[in-house]
Write a protein that holds these residues in place. Structure first.
Motif, PDB file in Angstrom:
ATOM      1  N   THR A   5      22.124  44.005  32.730  1.00 29.62           N
ATOM      2  CA  THR A   5      22.828  42.718  31.649  1.00 29.62           C
ATOM      3  C   THR A   5      23.917  42.848  31.668  1.00 29.62           C
ATOM      4  OG1 THR A   5      22.750  43.624  29.792  1.00 29.62           O
ATOM      5  CG2 THR A   5      20.555  42.273  30.077  1.00 29.62           C
ATOM      6  N   ILE A   6      24.467  42.133  31.941  1.00 26.80           N
ATOM      7  CA  ILE A   6      26.168  42.100  31.961  1.00 26.80           C
ATOM      8  C   ILE A   6      27.264  42.187  30.682  1.00 26.80           C
ATOM      9  CG2 ILE A   6      28.443  40.950  33.508  1.00 26.80           C
ATOM     10  CD1 ILE A   6      26.046  40.639  35.703  1.00 26.80           C
ATOM     11  N   GLN A   7      27.566  42.565  30.734  1.00 27.92           N
ATOM     12  CA  GLN A   7      28.641  42.542  29.095  1.00 27.92           C
ATOM     13  C   GLN A   7      30.367  42.016  29.901  1.00 27.92           C
ATOM     14  OE1 GLN A   7      28.082  44.861  26.007  1.00 27.92           O
ATOM     15  NE2 GLN A   7      29.824  44.063  24.890  1.00 27.92           N
ATOM     16  N   ASN A   8      31.675  41.107  29.594  1.00 26.61           N
ATOM     17  CA  ASN A   8      31.967  40.921  29.266  1.00 26.61           C
ATOM     18  C   ASN A   8      32.949  41.971  28.400  1.00 26.61           C
ATOM     19  OD1 ASN A   8      31.996  39.760  32.213  1.00 26.61           O
ATOM     20  ND2 ASN A   8      31.875  37.884  30.790  1.00 26.61           N
ATOM     21  N   LEU A   9      33.886  42.705  29.264  1.00 27.95           N
ATOM     22  CA  LEU A   9      34.817  43.590  27.979  1.00 27.95           C
ATOM     23  C   LEU A   9      36.408  42.855  28.073  1.00 27.95           C
ATOM     24  CD1 LEU A   9      33.674  46.998  28.854  1.00 27.95           C
ATOM     25  CD2 LEU A   9      32.493  45.601  27.622  1.00 27.95           C
ATOM     26  N   ARG A  10      37.220  43.734  28.441  1.00 22.94           N
ATOM     27  CA  ARG A  10      38.710  43.052  28.265  1.00 22.94           C
ATOM     28  C   ARG A  10      38.599  42.707  29.872  1.00 22.94           C
ATOM     29  NH1 ARG A  10      40.323  47.486  24.096  1.00 22.94           N
ATOM     30  NH2 ARG A  10      39.821  46.582  22.033  1.00 22.94           N
ATOM     31  N   ARG A  11      40.132  41.928  29.392  1.00 24.14           N
ATOM     32  CA  ARG A  11      40.853  41.641  31.145  1.00 24.14           C
ATOM     33  C   ARG A  11      39.976  41.578  32.127  1.00 24.14           C
ATOM     34  NH1 ARG A  11      46.309  43.587  31.079  1.00 24.14           N
ATOM     35  NH2 ARG A  11      45.966  44.448  33.248  1.00 24.14           N
ATOM     36  N   ASN A  12      40.495  42.312  32.812  1.00 26.03           N
ATOM     37  CA  ASN A  12      38.934  42.220  33.841  1.00 26.03           C
ATOM     38  C   ASN A  12      37.643  43.515  34.419  1.00 26.03           C
ATOM     39  OD1 ASN A  12      41.284  43.573  34.794  1.00 26.03           O
ATOM     40  ND2 ASN A  12      41.028  42.361  37.120  1.00 26.03           N
ATOM     41  N   VAL A  13      36.664  43.637  33.410  1.00 28.04           N
ATOM     42  CA  VAL A  13      36.443  44.704  33.620  1.00 28.04           C
ATOM     43  C   VAL A  13      35.244  44.042  32.333  1.00 28.04           C
ATOM     44  CG1 VAL A  13      35.798  47.295  32.553  1.00 28.04           C
ATOM     45  CG2 VAL A  13      38.116  46.624  33.025  1.00 28.04           C
ATOM     46  N   PRO A  54      42.002  41.169  43.293  1.00 28.21           N
ATOM     47  CA  PRO A  54      42.264  40.549  44.734  1.00 28.21           C
ATOM     48  C   PRO A  54      41.575  41.536  45.504  1.00 28.21           C
ATOM     49  CG  PRO A  54      44.321  41.137  43.628  1.00 28.21           C
ATOM     50  CD  PRO A  54      42.814  41.033  41.853  1.00 28.21           C
ATOM     51  N   ASP A  55      41.893  42.373  44.981  1.00 25.85           N
ATOM     52  CA  ASP A  55      40.842  43.890  45.936  1.00 25.85           C
ATOM     53  C   ASP A  55      39.981  44.341  46.376  1.00 25.85           C
ATOM     54  OD1 ASP A  55      44.259  44.873  46.297  1.00 25.85           O
ATOM     55  OD2 ASP A  55      43.866  45.645  44.769  1.00 25.85           O
ATOM     56  N   GLY A  56      39.146  43.069  45.682  1.00 26.10           N
ATOM     57  CA  GLY A  56      37.521  43.170  45.610  1.00 26.10           C
ATOM     58  C   GLY A  56      37.416  44.498  44.096  1.00 26.10           C
ATOM     59  N   LYS A  57      35.818  44.172  44.210  1.00 29.66           N
ATOM     60  CA  LYS A  57      35.256  45.086  42.697  1.00 29.66           C
ATOM     61  C   LYS A  57      35.140  46.799  43.015  1.00 29.66           C
ATOM     62  CE  LYS A  57      31.467  42.252  42.067  1.00 29.66           C
ATOM     63  NZ  LYS A  57      31.154  41.152  43.488  1.00 29.66           N
ATOM     64  N   HIS A 108      43.151  62.598  38.667  1.00 31.43           N
ATOM     65  CA  HIS A 108      43.314  61.394  39.961  1.00 31.43           C
ATOM     66  C   HIS A 108      44.245  60.409  39.742  1.00 31.43           C
ATOM     67  CE1 HIS A 108      43.056  60.327  43.838  1.00 31.43           C
ATOM     68  NE2 HIS A 108      42.386  59.042  43.382  1.00 31.43           N
ATOM     69  N   THR A 109      44.774  60.015  40.051  1.00 26.15           N
ATOM     70  CA  THR A 109      45.554  58.300  39.337  1.00 26.15           C
ATOM     71  C   THR A 109      45.331  57.038  40.907  1.00 26.15           C
ATOM     72  OG1 THR A 109      47.139  58.742  38.384  1.00 26.15           O
ATOM     73  CG2 THR A 109      47.644  57.210  39.018  1.00 26.15           C
ATOM     74  N   LEU A 110      44.510  56.583  40.187  1.00 23.03           N
ATOM     75  CA  LEU A 110      44.095  55.147  40.934  1.00 23.03           C
ATOM     76  C   LEU A 110      44.987  53.387  40.983  1.00 23.03           C
ATOM     77  CD1 LEU A 110      42.153  54.876  43.811  1.00 23.03           C
ATOM     78  CD2 LEU A 110      40.058  53.807  42.403  1.00 23.03           C
ATOM     79  N   HIS A 111      45.382  52.851  42.300  1.00 16.27           N
ATOM     80  CA  HIS A 111      46.003  51.671  41.669  1.00 16.27           C
ATOM     81  C   HIS A 111      44.727  50.496  42.583  1.00 16.27           C
ATOM     82  CE1 HIS A 111      49.321  53.047  39.985  1.00 16.27           C
ATOM     83  NE2 HIS A 111      49.579  53.553  40.734  1.00 16.27           N
ATOM     84  N   ILE A 112      44.487  49.583  41.997  1.00 19.09           N
ATOM     85  CA  ILE A 112      43.682  49.074  42.313  1.00 19.09           C
ATOM     86  C   ILE A 112      43.248  47.344  41.453  1.00 19.09           C
ATOM     87  CG2 ILE A 112      41.565  49.947  41.771  1.00 19.09           C
ATOM     88  CD1 ILE A 112      39.822  48.472  44.106  1.00 19.09           C
ATOM     89  N   ASN A 113      43.576  46.471  42.248  1.00 19.68           N
ATOM     90  CA  ASN A 113      43.527  45.090  41.283  1.00 19.68           C
ATOM     91  C   ASN A 113      44.546  44.911  40.471  1.00 19.68           C
ATOM     92  OD1 ASN A 113      41.111  44.074  42.725  1.00 19.68           O
ATOM     93  ND2 ASN A 113      39.546  45.160  41.428  1.00 19.68           N
ATOM     94  N   ASN A 114      45.918  44.821  40.564  1.00 16.05           N
ATOM     95  CA  ASN A 114      46.832  45.187  39.779  1.00 16.05           C
ATOM     96  C   ASN A 114      46.496  46.223  38.321  1.00 16.05           C
ATOM     97  OD1 ASN A 114      47.713  43.397  40.931  1.00 16.05           O
ATOM     98  ND2 ASN A 114      46.538  41.796  40.597  1.00 16.05           N
ATOM     99  N   THR A 115      45.617  46.477  38.263  1.00 20.22           N
ATOM    100  CA  THR A 115      45.508  47.785  37.549  1.00 20.22           C
ATOM    101  C   THR A 115      45.529  49.020  37.719  1.00 20.22           C
ATOM    102  OG1 THR A 115      43.636  46.683  36.656  1.00 20.22           O
ATOM    103  CG2 THR A 115      43.283  49.273  35.665  1.00 20.22           C
TER     104      THR A 115
END
Length: 319
Positions: free
Chosen positions: A53-61, A77-80, A173-180
């Motif tokens: 099942t899918i539960q929407n949390l906040r923003r695009n998560v 925009p960078d994909g999932k 580690h820091t990762l930048h993806i999907n404006n996040t």
């Protein structure tokens, strides 16, 4: 407040696993077939049909909840980007759930630790186009045959080349993806020696992996660096990291918050202290189990991977 979701996932999905026969292992890929006197073959069978099942949390998560470890999904925009990859036999239902979010490809996979219910889908997710990121100890354990005792009692063969993380880190580690911006942090040895947290600071969401089980006794993997004291230490670290507004994604169980982290820590400390006191008195494990030091929690907490006796045995091992 979190959005409503249809979370009709049984908290007792693995109770019958120990009694399953070798036929259950036929659902797993050949490279994963090993001992069958454990919960692992049953987990493969359960995951093959368990609803996701899918539960929407906040923003695009969002989060996918199924038979194995909880999967976080970040879209953009960078994909999932996905955090964890479930049990391998869950692939059809996980793929369907991901596709229902949108048609974007999976570009990045993060493993919170090395266990099969979090990395089982690594190979097919990689084949779909994702690179895999994890702690260096996750790559170490996946790269060779690894035995895990307790009620796993299973030797996991080395994973296929496509399932091995291509990028690893040691501490942070820091990762930048999907404006996040995502921040990854390694725990001191806790559930295993490979555990990391994944923090989504803009959304104020923390994925803890198996350093937090929401109202379920955790499995503690002493065979790859875990311990009861380490599990408690990680719980303390999680509590310190969040606020009352933080959404916390556990490795297993429903999405929670700071109060749930505190409860988890308090339950572990209470049981650890009671078991330690009995062991100090010279009580053997069967006597400690018979004393039921976890009795006040068992009806709610003893229904997933660990029944009360199994969990007491793990705690006894580490005190």
């Amino acid at each position: 407040m979190l959005p409503e979701a249809s979370l009709d996932i049984s908290r007792r999905q693995f109770l019958t696993a120990g009694g399953l026969t070798v036929a259950a292992a036929c659902l797993a890929p050949r490279h994963l077939i090993a001992q069958t006197s454990s919960i692992v073959p049953g987990a493969f069978k359960e995951a093959a049909t368990a609803k996701v099942t899918i539960q929407n949390l906040r923003r695009n998560v969002s989060i996918l909840l199924g038979a194995g470890g909880n999967i976080a999904v970040l879209t953009g925009p960078d994909g999932k980007l996905v955090v964890d990859a479930e049990i391998v036999t869950a692939r059809p239902n996980v793929s369907k759930a991901l596709a229902s979010i949108n048609a974007d490809p999976i570009k990045q996979l993060i493993n919170t630790h090395w266990h099969f219910d979090h990395t089982g889908g690594n190979e097919w997710v990689h084949e779909a186009g994702a690179s895999i990121l994890a702690h260096e100890n996750t790559r170490k354990h996946l790269s060779k045959a690894t035995f895990v005792g307790g009620n796993f009692q299973y030797t996991f063969p080395a994973a296929p080349a496509g399932a091995i993380p291509s990028t690893v880190f040691n501490d942070e580690h820091t990762l930048h993806i999907n404006n996040t911006t995502l921040t990854l942090k390694h725990y001191l040895p806790a559930h295993t020696d490979s555990d990391i947290s994944v923090h989504f600071p803009e959304a104020d969401i923390l994925h803890t992996g198996d350093t937090f089980w929401n109202r379920d006794y955790p499995f503690i993997d002493y065979w790859t660096g875990g311990s009861i004291d380490g599990q408690i230490r990680a719980a303390e670290a999680n509590i310190a990291k969040v606020t009352s507004k933080t959404i916390v994604i556990p490795g297993h169980g429903a999405v929670g918050g700071k109060a749930d982290l505190i409860l988890f820590r308090d339950v572990l400390v209470d049981i650890r202290d009671k078991v330690a006191a009995l062991k100090k008195q010279g009580k053997l494990l069967p006597e400690v189990i018979a004393a039921k030091p976890s009795a006040r929690y068992d009806a709610e907490w003893g229904n997933l991977f660990q029944n009360p006796s199994n969990f007491i045995a793990l705690v006894y091992q580490g005190v």
